[in-house]
Design a protein around this motif. Structure first.
Motif, mmCIF file in Angstrom:
data_model
loop_
_atom_site.group_PDB
_atom_site.id
_atom_site.type_symbol
_atom_site.label_atom_id
_atom_site.label_comp_id
_atom_site.label_asym_id
_atom_site.label_seq_id
_atom_site.Cartn_x
_atom_site.Cartn_y
_atom_site.Cartn_z
ATOM 1 N N ALA A 1 0.820 -1.210 0.000
ATOM 2 C CA ALA A 1 0.000 0.000 0.000
ATOM 3 C C ALA A 1 0.854 1.259 0.000
ATOM 4 O O ALA A 1 0.499 2.258 -0.623
ATOM 5 N N LYS B 1 2.049 1.869 -3.494
ATOM 6 C CA LYS B 1 0.950 2.356 -4.318
ATOM 7 C C LYS B 1 0.653 3.819 -4.012
ATOM 8 O O LYS B 1 0.287 4.590 -4.887
ATOM 9 N N CYS C 1 -13.197 -3.831 0.689
ATOM 10 C CA CYS C 1 -11.821 -4.352 0.823
ATOM 11 C C CYS C 1 -11.475 -4.449 2.296
ATOM 12 O O CYS C 1 -10.815 -3.550 2.844
ATOM 13 N N LEU D 1 -8.107 -3.471 3.918
ATOM 14 C CA LEU D 1 -7.696 -2.078 4.072
ATOM 15 C C LEU D 1 -8.292 -1.429 5.314
ATOM 16 O O LEU D 1 -8.009 -0.258 5.586
ATOM 17 N N ASP E 1 -4.307 5.995 1.968
ATOM 18 C CA ASP E 1 -3.904 4.669 1.478
ATOM 19 C C ASP E 1 -5.037 4.012 0.695
ATOM 20 O O ASP E 1 -4.818 3.369 -0.330
ATOM 21 N N HIS F 1 -5.137 2.972 -3.269
ATOM 22 C CA HIS F 1 -5.524 1.636 -3.721
ATOM 23 C C HIS F 1 -6.585 1.734 -4.808
ATOM 24 O O HIS F 1 -6.511 1.043 -5.838
ATOM 25 N N TYR F 2 -7.574 2.631 -4.620
ATOM 26 C CA TYR F 2 -8.619 2.788 -5.629
ATOM 27 C C TYR F 2 -8.045 3.334 -6.930
ATOM 28 O O TYR F 2 -8.394 2.869 -8.018
ATOM 29 N N GLU G 1 -5.584 0.320 -8.482
ATOM 30 C CA GLU G 1 -6.120 -0.981 -8.878
ATOM 31 C C GLU G 1 -7.576 -1.221 -8.500
ATOM 32 O O GLU G 1 -8.255 -2.002 -9.161
ATOM 33 N N GLY G 2 -8.081 -0.551 -7.468
ATOM 34 C CA GLY G 2 -9.431 -0.856 -7.006
ATOM 35 C C GLY G 2 -10.487 -0.679 -8.070
ATOM 36 O O GLY G 2 -11.413 -1.492 -8.205
#
Length: 812
Positions: A24, A27, A54, A57, A64, A68-69, A72-73
């Motif tokens: 994370a 990212k 998720c 998370l 964070d 992530h979104y 890749e989210g």
């Protein structure tokens, strides 16, 4: 050679790093701080909502989760919050997923470009007054004949004081107390203020109150309400709903107008299979309108319409007493695993020959997404009437079959169209026909829409949703997801119906990409029948050739617009991804009626008009640039960096010169020239560019952030590698505003605009066949002594509009 080898090693290491599974924190570093801040400040990211999707998370910082979104989210279809539907946005804008663009960042960017609001969608039923103030409640002084009452409205309450009181009040404000009795069940609420308020109101006979000493759960609470008056129908209502108008009368009508009805459920923004506008979604935005309006529209366009459904949905359920007498109350053990007591009751009803129906003329707002079925004793052993696995599986098959068939779509479509018509009511309407691939066309459409809106018009944008149909998007509505597409076989019929009921001031055709032939053939006769003033905008040359920029397939460069159609047919035969029947003649005939019907044809540059006339269009063509450039200031060049930084701005595809950029950058590396390219924009099939050390790929950009990114790159030149016939190029305007010196090949509008400005270098088109020569030129080019900066003046609306209004000045 050593330095070249080291650069190759570094590049390979970077590629390997990108392919590793990043934690994370990594990212977070990849997702720019500006993008994270932008999403966080938009209010569209709900950390609790995202963590529910998720769980890994949970507990992390919101930054964070946003990272992530961004990285890749969204690719997995996750939503950042209840106000933005990732999957629907990607379906409506297919280029997003193809180009790897984060949909929420694009949406926020379009908030600047397109005018849709970027703040969090307001909950339509916001509670702006304190309902613990007893003066807010109605006085119930009139006596009621209880034997004449037909329905008990049962509202189980435990927490969430504001919503619970608002729900009860919306019921009391909308029902006839001589027809129904309102029963509130306080399931041992820990909120003392809520409990005290309910008691006082009950003492005033505002409603009937039942209190539990200990929490028994929703299902036990509604069963208590069901058993209270054995001869009445029962309406079960979650305490986080809001109701409007004649909702109860309409539900009662459906229950008593059809044979063997067990349950009746209305439409809702969060109603599972009965959700609007998107099924099985929590639709928070509601296209920017309030739920009461949707209920009114549904009552008008779907009056009396009921559709059989496999199960009721527990946010609002009308239960017929005959069915209750036969089937018994809700099963208090039937919860968990997404099944729920209302599904169990519906399943038993269907098995016994009863029907569950959807009332298509009622809309109830629902804040949450939980229905009846949570059990306070969820961990206890299932026993008694708990559903069997086969029963659950059979029920789910029924739900899947219903969702696939989607018989309620016609009712949702009718509500969509009514909603759009309400948006245009009593206003002059301008229709813009566009595509769904973004780019410069979208910028121009946005600029035009803003100006028409400023003139007092309603603006509707029509665009294709790939194979699924036609989208109608009201401009400036805070809708976070598109309306459902109209199927292509019904699209023109619906469009003509709407056009006849709107006050259409004018229609502008900005693009025909993605529209099927029957729609395009039907458009000109429709414009003539309705006598709608119209114009055709030539944002590219698709109307003349499916290759967009008149690119020769074998050579990859501008074909010269030959008048010999046999040459065109040979070229197109080499492009399997563009299957057209009938050759280039039939392709141009596809658009000939549009050219002949519209009142004006508009090109953004004289070079476009010249090519169009060369290829047989005899109509006059007005040349109106999308905007004008005005010299703002000059100053001395700052000291250049070494190596020289060259910006390449705009989406990079085959017809935009991707192959030439790759060849030139490879020559720069091969000859160790002091040049580095910085690309800003999406890259179609960008792996080849990714492996060239002399190219830095910056990815998609927002126009309001491009200035900062160009300054950070240290670029002094801007290179346009396109070898096709561009028609305008907003990217050229953007780099000129930053004072960069443009270099291009001699083809299309970019070259003609640079010549007109007297700033920049136009190289012979043959340079595209000699990348090494072009690389050396870029490395050795001597810049002028002074650097020029330009300002953009938007085109005024009166230059291409027939609307007469003093307010039609330049875009604010």
């Amino acid at each position: 050679m050593v330095r070249a080898f080291i650069r190759r090693v570094i590049t390979l290491l970077r590629i390997m790093e990108k392919r590793l599974n990043l934690d994370a924190d990594a990212k977070l570093r990849l997702a720019s701080a500006a993008s994270i801040t932008q999403i966080e400040e938009s209010g569209l990211f709900d950390a609790e909502w995202y963590a529910a999707q998720c769980p890994s998370l949970a507990g992390r910082r919101i930054q964070d989760m946003i990272a992530h979104y961004i990285t890749e989210g969204w690719r997995y279809g996750l939503d950042p919050g209840p106000g933005f539907d990732t999957k629907s946005y990607c379906q409506a804008q297919p280029f997003v997923e193809r180009n790897g663009v984060n949909p929420l960042l694009l949406h926020l960017s379009r908030g600047v470009l397109v005018g849709s609001l970027t703040h969090k969608a307001a909950v339509p039923e916001r509670i702006d007054h304190d309902l613990t103030d007893l003066d807010q409640w109605p006085v119930m002084a009139q006596s009621v004949n209880e034997s004449a009452l037909k329905v008990d409205i049962v509202v189980p309450v435990h927490g969430d004081r504001e919503r619970a009181l608002a729900c009860i009040k919306s019921v009391l404000d909308s029902v006839d107390r001589h027809f129904c009795q309102v029963i509130v069940i306080n399931d041992a609420s820990p909120d003392a203020v809520l409990s005290d308020t309910l008691r006082v109101l009950a003492e005033r006979a505002v409603f009937t109150l039942i209190e539990h000493a200990v929490k028994r759960g929703d299902v036990a609470s509604v069963n208590a309400g069901i058993s209270l008056h054995p001869h009445r129908d029962v309406l079960l209502l979650k305490p986080d709903t809001m109701v409007y108008g004649k909702w109860l009368e309409k539900l009662h009508h459906h229950a008593r107008s059809h044979v063997r009805v067990a349950t009746v459920t209305p439409f809702s923004n969060s109603g599972g299979i009965n959700s609007y506008p998107h099924v099985n979604k929590h639709n928070n935005g509601l296209h920017g309108t309030d739920a009461a309006t949707l209920d009114r529209l549904a009552g008008r366009v779907n009056a009396g319409l009921a559709i059989e459904i496999p199960a009721c949905v527990g946010f609002c359920v009308y239960l017929c007493r005959d069915a209750l007498d036969t089937l018994g109350p809700f099963n208090e053990d039937a919860s968990g695993g997404g099944y729920g007591a209302e599904n169990d009751f519906s399943y038993r009803a269907v098995k016994a020959g009863w029907n569950n129906v959807l009332a298509c003329d009622v809309f109830v707002f629902h804040h949450g997404g939980v229905f009846f079925g949570e059990d306070v004793h969820a961990d206890r052993r299932r026993r008694g009437r708990a559903p069997l696995p086969d029963q659950i599986a059979d029920h789910r098959k029924r739900i899947e079959a219903y969702t696939t068939a989607d018989p309620a779509k016609r009712a949702r479509d009718a509500l969509d169209l009514a909603h759009v018509s309400a948006f245009t009511n009593a206003r002059r309407t301008v229709v813009l026909i566009s595509q769904n691939c973004g780019g410069g066309t979208e910028v121009s459409v946005a600029q035009q829409a803003r100006m028409f809106t400023a003139s007092g018009c309603a603006v509707l944008i029509l665009r294709p949703a790939e194979e699924s149909g036609l989208l109608i998007e009201p401009w400036g509505r805070p809708a976070l997801s598109s309306y459902s597409p109209l199927p292509w076989d019904e699209a023109m019929t619906n469009v003509e119906h709407l056009f006849r009921h709107w006050t259409i001031a004018e229609l502008h055709i900005h693009h025909t990409n993605g529209y099927p032939d029957p729609f395009l053939k039907a458009l000109p006769p429709l414009l003539r029948r309705l006598e709608i003033r119209s114009s055709l905008w030539l944002h590219d040359l698709l109307t003349l050739c499916p290759s967009l920029g008149l690119v020769h397939r074998e050579r990859g460069v501008y074909c010269g617009a030959p008048t010999n159609t046999a040459q065109c047919d040979h070229c197109l035969s080499q492009i399997p991804e563009i299957p057209i029947s009938g050759g280039i003649v039939q392709w141009r005939q596809r658009h000939a009626a549009i050219f002949q019907t519209v009142d004006s044809i508009i090109a953004p540059d004289q070079s476009v008009a010249t090519v169009v006339k060369r290829l047989g269009v005899a109509r006059p063509i007005r040349v109106i640039p999308h905007h004008h450039l005005i010299l703002a200031k000059t100053e001395e060049w700052p000291e250049e960096h070494s190596p020289r930084r060259i910006a390449v701005v705009g989406n990079m595809a085959v017809h935009k010169g991707r192959a030439l950029l790759h060849s030139v950058a490879t020559c720069v590396e091969q000859f160790d020239l002091p040049v580095r390219f910085h690309h800003f924009g999406s890259v179609s099939h960008g792996d080849s560019l990714n492996n060239v050390p002399t190219i830095s790929l910056g990815g998609p950009y927002r126009r309001d952030q491009l200035s900062k990114r160009l300054r950070q790159s240290g670029a002094t030149l801007a290179f346009f590698p396109t070898q096709c016939h561009e028609t305008f190029s907003f990217a050229l305007s953007e780099v000129l505003v930053e004072g960069l010196y443009p270099v291009c090949l001699d083809v299309g509008a970019i070259a003609s605009r640079i010549r007109e400005l007297g700033w920049g270098t136009v190289l012979p088109l043959e340079y595209g066949d000699h990348p090494a020569r072009l690389a050396r030129f870029l490395a050795s080019l001597q810049l002028p002594e002074e650097r020029r900066y330009w300002q953009i003046r938007p085109t005024v609306i009166g230059e291409y509009s027939t609307i007469d209004s003093d307010s039609m000045q330049s875009c604010p």
